[in-house]
Each structure stands twice: as C-alpha cells, then as structure tokens.
Design a protein around this motif. Structure first.
Motif, PDB file in Angstrom:
ATOM      1  N   ARG A 107       1.072  -1.322  -0.179  1.00  0.00           N
ATOM      2  CA  ARG A 107      -0.157   0.351  -0.026  1.00  0.00           C
ATOM      3  C   ARG A 107       0.909   1.375  -0.079  1.00  0.00           C
ATOM      4  O   ARG A 107       0.756   2.583  -0.978  1.00  0.00           O
ATOM      5  N   GLN A 108       1.930   1.365   0.834  1.00  0.00           N
ATOM      6  CA  GLN A 108       2.756   2.504   1.058  1.00  0.00           C
ATOM      7  C   GLN A 108       3.849   2.613  -0.315  1.00  0.00           C
ATOM      8  O   GLN A 108       3.638   4.001  -0.587  1.00  0.00           O
TER       9      GLN A 108
ATOM     10  N   ALA B 199       1.826   1.602  -3.449  1.00  0.00           N
ATOM     11  CA  ALA B 199       1.621   2.378  -4.234  1.00  0.00           C
ATOM     12  C   ALA B 199       1.240   3.902  -4.224  1.00  0.00           C
ATOM     13  O   ALA B 199       1.462   4.624  -4.612  1.00  0.00           O
ATOM     14  N   HIS B 200       1.275   4.307  -2.762  1.00  0.00           N
ATOM     15  CA  HIS B 200       0.431   5.766  -2.447  1.00  0.00           C
ATOM     16  C   HIS B 200       1.920   6.305  -2.754  1.00  0.00           C
ATOM     17  O   HIS B 200       1.953   7.600  -3.665  1.00  0.00           O
TER      18      HIS B 200
ATOM     19  N   ARG C  26       4.606   5.948  -5.247  1.00  0.00           N
ATOM     20  CA  ARG C  26       4.660   5.628  -6.152  1.00  0.00           C
ATOM     21  C   ARG C  26       3.861   6.810  -7.105  1.00  0.00           C
ATOM     22  O   ARG C  26       4.002   7.496  -8.119  1.00  0.00           O
ATOM     23  N   LEU C  27       2.913   6.841  -6.916  1.00  0.00           N
ATOM     24  CA  LEU C  27       1.529   7.501  -7.690  1.00  0.00           C
ATOM     25  C   LEU C  27       1.387   9.066  -7.161  1.00  0.00           C
ATOM     26  O   LEU C  27       1.579   9.874  -7.796  1.00  0.00           O
ATOM     27  N   LYS C  28       2.255   9.282  -6.281  1.00  0.00           N
ATOM     28  CA  LYS C  28       2.496  10.223  -5.598  1.00  0.00           C
ATOM     29  C   LYS C  28       3.723  11.129  -6.281  1.00  0.00           C
ATOM     30  O   LYS C  28       3.271  12.841  -6.974  1.00  0.00           O
TER      31      LYS C  28
ATOM     32  N   VAL D   4       3.988  10.231  -9.908  1.00  0.00           N
ATOM     33  CA  VAL D   4       3.943  10.328 -11.041  1.00  0.00           C
ATOM     34  C   VAL D   4       2.468  10.994 -11.424  1.00  0.00           C
ATOM     35  O   VAL D   4       3.020  11.988 -12.286  1.00  0.00           O
ATOM     36  N   MET D   5       1.987  11.825 -10.391  1.00  0.00           N
ATOM     37  CA  MET D   5       0.825  11.952 -10.296  1.00  0.00           C
ATOM     38  C   MET D   5       0.894  14.126 -10.316  1.00  0.00           C
ATOM     39  O   MET D   5       0.823  14.504 -11.095  1.00  0.00           O
TER      40      MET D   5
ATOM     41  N   ASP E  57       2.585  14.386 -13.984  1.00  0.00           N
ATOM     42  CA  ASP E  57       0.990  14.579 -15.056  1.00  0.00           C
ATOM     43  C   ASP E  57       0.760  15.585 -14.545  1.00  0.00           C
ATOM     44  O   ASP E  57      -0.160  16.687 -15.512  1.00  0.00           O
ATOM     45  N   ARG E  58       0.556  15.784 -13.587  1.00  0.00           N
ATOM     46  CA  ARG E  58      -0.049  17.633 -13.340  1.00  0.00           C
ATOM     47  C   ARG E  58       0.626  19.143 -13.722  1.00  0.00           C
ATOM     48  O   ARG E  58      -0.148  19.352 -14.311  1.00  0.00           O
TER      49      ARG E  58
ATOM     50  N   LYS F 260      -1.494  20.693  -7.024  1.00  0.00           N
ATOM     51  CA  LYS F 260      -2.436  21.138  -6.948  1.00  0.00           C
ATOM     52  C   LYS F 260      -3.590  21.519  -7.138  1.00  0.00           C
ATOM     53  O   LYS F 260      -3.343  23.375  -7.630  1.00  0.00           O
ATOM     54  N   GLN F 261      -5.065  21.044  -8.739  1.00  0.00           N
ATOM     55  CA  GLN F 261      -5.345  21.811  -8.756  1.00  0.00           C
ATOM     56  C   GLN F 261      -6.036  22.110  -8.082  1.00  0.00           C
ATOM     57  O   GLN F 261      -6.784  22.447  -7.336  1.00  0.00           O
TER      58      GLN F 261
ATOM     59  N   VAL G 171      -3.284   1.460  -8.396  1.00  0.00           N
ATOM     60  CA  VAL G 171      -2.935   2.811  -9.352  1.00  0.00           C
ATOM     61  C   VAL G 171      -3.034   2.746  -9.977  1.00  0.00           C
ATOM     62  O   VAL G 171      -2.790   4.484 -11.089  1.00  0.00           O
TER      63      VAL G 171
ATOM     64  N   ASP H 278      -7.430  11.497 -11.406  1.00  0.00           N
ATOM     65  CA  ASP H 278      -6.122  12.455 -11.376  1.00  0.00           C
ATOM     66  C   ASP H 278      -6.246  13.347 -12.562  1.00  0.00           C
ATOM     67  O   ASP H 278      -6.812  14.825 -12.253  1.00  0.00           O
TER      68      ASP H 278
ATOM     69  N   GLU I 267     -11.885  20.251 -12.669  1.00  0.00           N
ATOM     70  CA  GLU I 267     -11.451  21.454 -11.966  1.00  0.00           C
ATOM     71  C   GLU I 267     -11.187  22.650 -13.067  1.00  0.00           C
ATOM     72  O   GLU I 267     -11.677  23.681 -13.438  1.00  0.00           O
TER      73      GLU I 267
ATOM     74  N   GLY J  29      -2.945  -4.059   4.675  1.00  0.00           N
ATOM     75  CA  GLY J  29      -1.536  -3.401   3.834  1.00  0.00           C
ATOM     76  C   GLY J  29      -1.732  -3.206   2.915  1.00  0.00           C
ATOM     77  O   GLY J  29      -0.560  -2.618   1.761  1.00  0.00           O
TER      78      GLY J  29
ATOM     79  N   MET K 105      -4.191  -2.944  -0.232  1.00  0.00           N
ATOM     80  CA  MET K 105      -4.968  -2.322  -0.956  1.00  0.00           C
ATOM     81  C   MET K 105      -4.807  -0.703  -0.354  1.00  0.00           C
ATOM     82  O   MET K 105      -4.698  -0.715   1.027  1.00  0.00           O
ATOM     83  N   MET K 106      -4.306   0.470  -1.032  1.00  0.00           N
ATOM     84  CA  MET K 106      -5.111   1.938  -0.491  1.00  0.00           C
ATOM     85  C   MET K 106      -6.041   1.507   0.413  1.00  0.00           C
ATOM     86  O   MET K 106      -6.762   2.200  -0.396  1.00  0.00           O
TER      87      MET K 106
ATOM     88  N   LEU L 120      -4.420  11.720  -2.227  1.00  0.00           N
ATOM     89  CA  LEU L 120      -3.789  12.146  -3.888  1.00  0.00           C
ATOM     90  C   LEU L 120      -4.516  12.871  -4.310  1.00  0.00           C
ATOM     91  O   LEU L 120      -4.161  13.636  -4.942  1.00  0.00           O
TER      92      LEU L 120
END
Lengths: 200, 272
Positions: free
Chosen positions: A45-46, A48-49, A51-53, A55-56, A59-60, A95-96, B147, B154, B161, B183, B185-186, B194
């Motif tokens: 989980r951590q 994924a969190h 990695r997403l942070k 990559v996002m 993206d933004r 962030k938007q 993910v 996003d 927005e 632990g 799955m988010m 996020l």
C-alpha cells in the motif's frame, strides 16, 4: 573401462534419484509454507501511495521527473537560507485549485526545547517567529524567482505562513502556477538532474 | 422544477462507472425523485444492459440529437422504479456524432421535468468525455483503489476543475477491506490525500454486483447487499443528508469460515 563400471555401480539408480528429487521438493514445500507463515511481507500500500504521488506530480505539471527533482532541491536550498530544513521533511505537491495549479512546499522544523522560546503557557508569541515580516517578504520574493525559472507563475502569488505546535513548527509556502497544463515542453528538455524514485 | 445535471466519469475504463450511474440513479428514484440516466458512451453502450432494459430500445441519444425522434420517444422507463428513465447511447455510431452544445441543449430541456440527470460518460479524456462534462453542473468521479485508476482519476479531476465545474466528488469502488487491513490496498485516506476531492461514497467489492448485472437489476434493490447499501448512502448524500460512510469490516467468525469452506453464497433477491 573398469573404472567406468565402478563409477556406474556407485551411481544412484534412477528410482533413487526420483526419490531424492521428491524428498527435496517436499522439503522445499514445507520450507515455503513455514516461510509463508512466519515471514512478514512488506505491505504494498505504502509503495503504491508514494509511487502515485511522484507520478501524479509529473502528470499535473507535465514536467519530467528530473525537472521536478531539480525544483525540489532548489526549494530546499532556498528554504535552508531562512529556516533549519531537514530535507526529508519537505513535502512538495502540485494540486489543481480552480483554474490554476498551486504548488505547495511545506517543511516541518523540529527544534530542541531550549531553542523553542515558548512563553509560560507553552504558546508562541510573535517575537518567537522563525520568520520576521521582513524575512517572510524576502522568502516570498525568492520563491517567485526560483519557481519562476521552472514554470510560469502568477506574480505576487507566493504565500508564506508559519504555524507553531507544541513539538514543532510548520512553514507553509505556496504559489499559483499560471498555466501548469501548458508548461513549455522545450524547457523540460534542458533540465537534467538525476532523480531518485520514491523521493517525493 | 430545475434539475441538476451530474456527469459520472473515471478516466480509466472498467472501474464501475456505469454500475455507479445505474445504482445511484435507481437509489434516487427509490427516494421519490424523478431521474433520467443518459448513456453518453456512444458505440459502447452498456447502461441499458445493466438496467435490464436492452430489449426496450427503440431510439437512441444520437437520434434524439439529430431530430429523428422526440426525447420522450427515446426515454425508456425503468421496469422496477417509477420516475426513472434511461436514454440509451447509439451502438452503431461514434463519439463524434454529437457535440457538447447538443448535449447541453438536451440536458437543459430535461432539467425542466427531472430532479436529476446523470450522464454516464465514456472512459478516457476524448471528445465523448468533454461532451458529457460541458453539459454538467456537477461531477462524480469513480475510481478503484489501484494505481492506474487513481492516476487516471486525477487527470479527469484536473480537466473537470479546469472546466469550471464545482469540485468533483469521489466514489471509491471495489474496496476490499481484508486487503486494506493487510496493507495491500490503499486506504480511503491514501486516496483522498492523492486526489484532494471530497468523498461521496465507499463501495465494497461485492459479488452481488455481478449477480445483479447478470439479472439486469441494479444492486440497490437488494437490501442484503453491502454495495447496494453503499449506493443508497451515496444517493442520500446527493440529497444533502449527512450519512456516515459504510463501515467496511472483515468477518473472521467461524461461520464465515464454514460458509467459505462449503461454498455457501447468499441467494440474491431480485425483487424491487
């Protein structure tokens, strides 16, 4: 020839070999089962969190990971001129917000009890601030200059705020990106600083 | 009457957007609201089969927009709930067959007769998504806790927005409490951290969803389904009620274990 015969005699038969393989497989299975029961796998989980942070964030802004890493390092250097910064404690995010993107860079400052000039109630007074109004204005100006060299930003959009807690001080900074989605792609190519994945 | 237009999108396909549209719409109509669901996924229509209305289609969205028929002629009345209608997408055309202005005009017409208009947007960020988004007042983004879906959500939130809609609300679908607990799955908090949007609902993974899809009966009609309950709560929140999130618990009881061992499954009631 006799030697060869001798070796052949000593060699295990096919049936014996089969038994051995079977035995080792069984042992492997038992070992695997024991391992499965007792070994604690690291939660994904951590992973994924984080990695997403990362990559996002890319993206933004449509900025490359390298450019973001470079920007982050510059912000750390910049903040270090004003407050004691632990580089692991910097949280940068984009962030938007309404029609524009907002870049935030928040840092937690841990001070030793003797360094914290709390009054009798444990509250902080204006004179205890890390950043005087003059220094706050200077930080705002430097933020605009630093981030402005990476992306178009709204002039005078930089905000700096510090908040005191019983154990630490948080310094929050933010500014509005004028056109995050349309960030100049040519500019990205010029930036190349090594990026360590999972840094954000 | 001046109805509200909601667009339901996700970015990534297969996260349960159509299921969410069907169930939230059905739940609102069970609450006595007049609801119309528009399938805007032209060329890949599915809302009709999820609702069990595939045999009643005469006209579709493109034909309404092209003036081949009146909007009332294309609206299919739901077989289980009063005041619920579906406008199916065309299956033999592509997304360029309609423009955002045309969808907007249609929604403005429907506002006069309905409390809620839900547009089931196609996945992705192409023209179909833009058509649906520009006609709406509010947006619901559906994601699953993985993910790829969150990253795409996003992107979609950014577009929504930037288009000037109010901050979209999030439905997290197919949550597996056991995996969250382990632990693997988010958590809801991770996802909200996020995406930074308000949470509208958490829907657990539920076998009843598959069964209800097979039968063409939205799961909100099954009182024993946890996903159905989650969607009913989403509808209540849309109505402005302060309803707590569904508590997702993992059952470790001996009966759960026995039930699992013998493969016992609760029968699904298809009755309205």
């Amino acid at each position: 020839m006799d030697d060869l015969k001798e070796i052949a005699k000593k060699a295990p038969s096919i049936a014996e070999l089969r038994d051995k393989v079977k035995q080792s497989k069984t042992l492997d299975n038992v070992g695997g089962m024991v391992k499965q029961v007792f070994e604690r796998k690291e939660a994904s989980r951590q992973n994924a969190h984080s990695r997403l942070k990362a990559v996002m964030l890319q993206d933004r802004t449509t900025m490359t990971a390298d450019a973001l890493m470079d920007l982050r390092n510059h912000i750390i250097v910049l903040l270090a001129n004003f407050v004691p910064v632990d580089r692991r404690r910097l949280e940068m995010d984009i962030k938007q917000s309404g029609e524009s993107l907002v870049l935030t860079a928040n840092v937690r400052v841990d001070l030793e009890p003797q360094e914290r000039m709390a009054n009798g109630n444990g509250d902080f007074e204006e004179r205890d601030w890390l950043l005087s109004p003059k220094r706050t204005a200077a930080l705002r100006r430097d933020m605009l200059d630093t981030v402005g060299s990476y992306m178009p930003i709204f002039p005078d959009s930089a905000k700096v705020r510090e908040e005191h807690f019983s154990t630490h001080i948080m310094v929050y900074t933010s500014l509005r990106i004028a056109d995050g989605v349309g960030f100049d792609e040519n500019a990205q190519q010029e930036m190349s600083v090594s990026f360590r994945s999972g840094e954000f | 009457m001046q109805g509200e237009v909601y667009v339901v999108n996700s970015g990534k396909g297969g996260v349960g957007k159509t299921t969410a549209t069907a169930n939230v719409g059905s739940a609102l109509s069970l609450r006595g609201k007049r609801v119309v669901l528009i399938d805007a996924d032209i060329g890949l229509r599915n809302l009709d089969v999820i609702m069990g209305l595939e045999n009643r289609i005469v006209y579709d969205l493109v034909q309404v927009i092209e003036g081949v028929c009146q909007v009332q002629q294309a609206m299919i009345r739901d077989k289980l709930t009063e005041n619920l209608y579906v406008i199916p997408a065309a299956q033999t055309r592509d997304k360029s067959a309609i423009s955002s202005e045309q969808v907007k005009e249609l929604c403005n017409k429907l506002r006069e007769d309905f409390d809620y208009i839900f547009i089931d947007s196609p996945a992705g960020i192409e023209q179909g998504f833009k058509n649906a988004m520009e006609a709406a007042d509010k947006a619901i983004v559906v994601t699953t806790p993985d993910v790829a879906a969150i990253r795409d959500a996003d992107r979609v939130i950014g577009f929504i927005e930037a288009a000037g809609l109010t901050k979209p609300e999030l439905i997290i679908n197919r949550v597996r409490p056991g995996m969250v607990r382990r632990g693997d799955m988010m958590t809801t908090e991770d996802i909200l951290d996020l995406l930074s949007v308000p949470l509208l609902g958490i829907v657990p993974e539920d076998e009843h969803i598959v069964v209800s899809g097979n039968r063409g009966v939205p799961v909100v009609h099954d009182n024993r389904s946890s996903a159905g309950e989650a969607f009913r709560r989403v509808a209540a929140r849309i109505e402005g009620e302060d309803v707590p999130m569904l508590k997702l618990e993992v059952s470790y009881g001996i009966f759960t274990w026995i039930k699992k061992m013998v493969g016992f499954k609760r029968p699904m009631g298809a009755k309205a």
